[in-house]
Enzyme design. Structure first.
Site, PDB file in Angstrom:
ATOM      1  CG  ASN A  75      -6.351 -24.420 -29.151  1.00  0.00           C
ATOM      2  OD1 ASN A  75      -7.141 -23.871 -29.919  1.00  0.00           O
ATOM      3  ND2 ASN A  75      -5.202 -23.867 -28.808  1.00  0.00           N
ATOM      4  CB  VAL A 111       0.538 -27.798 -26.921  1.00  0.00           C
ATOM      5  CG1 VAL A 111       1.914 -28.229 -26.449  1.00  0.00           C
ATOM      6  CG2 VAL A 111       0.545 -27.461 -28.412  1.00  0.00           C
ATOM      7  CG  HIS A 136      -5.453 -24.423 -21.646  1.00  0.00           C
ATOM      8  ND1 HIS A 136      -5.071 -25.743 -21.851  1.00  0.00           N
ATOM      9  CD2 HIS A 136      -5.026 -23.744 -22.739  1.00  0.00           C
ATOM     10  CE1 HIS A 136      -4.423 -25.834 -22.998  1.00  0.00           C
ATOM     11  NE2 HIS A 136      -4.402 -24.634 -23.569  1.00  0.00           N
ATOM     12  CG  PHE A 137     -11.717 -21.432 -21.266  1.00  0.00           C
ATOM     13  CD1 PHE A 137     -12.605 -21.639 -22.316  1.00  0.00           C
ATOM     14  CD2 PHE A 137     -11.946 -22.078 -20.064  1.00  0.00           C
ATOM     15  CE1 PHE A 137     -13.705 -22.479 -22.161  1.00  0.00           C
ATOM     16  CE2 PHE A 137     -13.046 -22.918 -19.895  1.00  0.00           C
ATOM     17  CZ  PHE A 137     -13.927 -23.121 -20.946  1.00  0.00           C
TER      18      PHE A 137
HETATM   19  P1  5GP Z   1      -2.657 -24.946 -26.193  1.00  0.00           P
HETATM   20  O1  5GP Z   1      -1.991 -24.958 -27.525  1.00  0.00           O
HETATM   21  O2  5GP Z   1      -2.515 -26.249 -25.452  1.00  0.00           O
HETATM   22  O3  5GP Z   1      -4.091 -24.472 -26.284  1.00  0.00           O
HETATM   23  O4  5GP Z   1      -1.933 -23.806 -25.374  1.00  0.00           O
HETATM   24  C1  5GP Z   1      -1.014 -24.036 -24.363  1.00  0.00           C
HETATM   25  C2  5GP Z   1      -0.515 -22.680 -23.920  1.00  0.00           C
HETATM   26  O5  5GP Z   1       0.197 -22.844 -22.710  1.00  0.00           O
HETATM   27  C3  5GP Z   1       0.420 -22.009 -24.917  1.00  0.00           C
HETATM   28  O6  5GP Z   1      -0.113 -20.772 -25.328  1.00  0.00           O
HETATM   29  C4  5GP Z   1       1.731 -21.866 -24.139  1.00  0.00           C
HETATM   30  O7  5GP Z   1       2.396 -20.649 -24.403  1.00  0.00           O
HETATM   31  C5  5GP Z   1       1.286 -21.961 -22.697  1.00  0.00           C
HETATM   32  N1  5GP Z   1       2.275 -22.537 -21.803  1.00  0.00           N
HETATM   33  C6  5GP Z   1       2.976 -23.697 -22.004  1.00  0.00           C
HETATM   34  N2  5GP Z   1       3.789 -23.918 -20.949  1.00  0.00           N
HETATM   35  C7  5GP Z   1       3.582 -22.915 -20.079  1.00  0.00           C
HETATM   36  C8  5GP Z   1       4.146 -22.618 -18.793  1.00  0.00           C
HETATM   37  O8  5GP Z   1       4.992 -23.326 -18.247  1.00  0.00           O
HETATM   38  N3  5GP Z   1       3.701 -21.487 -18.189  1.00  0.00           N
HETATM   39  C9  5GP Z   1       2.751 -20.678 -18.748  1.00  0.00           C
HETATM   40  N4  5GP Z   1       2.387 -19.585 -18.056  1.00  0.00           N
HETATM   41  N5  5GP Z   1       2.211 -20.929 -19.948  1.00  0.00           N
HETATM   42  C10 5GP Z   1       2.635 -22.036 -20.615  1.00  0.00           C
END
Ligand code: 5GP
Ligand code: ZN
Length: 136
Positions: free
Chosen positions: A86, A94, A99-100
């Site tokens: 994303n 978010v 990140h992938f």
């Molecule tokens: P995005 O929506 O930015 O592509 O995905 C962010 C991802 O990071 C989400 O799937 C969420 O569950 C994960 N995430 C958020 N905070 C943490 C964290 O503190 N530790 C880990 N392992 N994953 C996280």
């Protein structure tokens, strides 16, 4: 980046379930998995989106992601997997550290892919031309 949660994970200030760590890459379990075995792969250095990551580093990260994707498939006995990234909030990003996602998929797991729309007559050509003119 001091206020970035993934930089804190890289620094070891926040615990994570690490799968693979190299000089450039970290892969760890997503804390809120779509399916069990959902892994995030990041460059350890902070970049916001795909296009911010220098090409040399990106190729190393993608190489490591490929290795982890195979491991996820084997370990979870998945039938397939999605690689998702994303970029920017409007696309669902978010955490603003690039990140992938590697999401293991199983027959009948109930997750749908996004729906397809249709082009109006002649619209595809105009969209194609617009995008082609922006390819640098
Ligand atoms: P995005 O929506 O930015 O592509 O995905 C962010 C991802 O990071 C989400 O799937 C969420 O569950 C994960 N995430 C958020 N905070 C943490 C964290 O503190 N530790 C880990 N392992 N994953 C996280
Ligand atoms: Zn960061």
């Amino acid at each position: 980046m001091t206020d970035c949660i993934f930089c804190k994970i890289v620094a070891g200030d926040i615990p994570s379930s690490k799968i693979l760590e190299t000089e450039n890459t970290l892969a760890f379990l997503d804390i809120s998995p779509v399916n069990k075995g959902h892994v995030l792969v990041i460059p350890k250095e902070h970049y916001e989106t795909l296009t911010d990551i220098p090409d040399d580093l990106l190729s190393l990260v993608v190489k490591d992601m490929k290795k982890v994707a195979v491991a996820v498939m084997m370990a979870t006995k998945a039938d397939g997997y999605n690689i998702q990234m994303n970029n920017y909030a409007s696309a669902g990003q978010v955490v603003m550290h690039a990140h992938f996602h590697i999401v293991p998929r199983f027959k009948g797991d109930g997750f749908e892919l996004w729906p397809g729309r249709e082009y109006e007559c002649g619209e595809a050509e105009s969209v194609m031309d617009d995008i082609k003119s922006e390819v640098k």
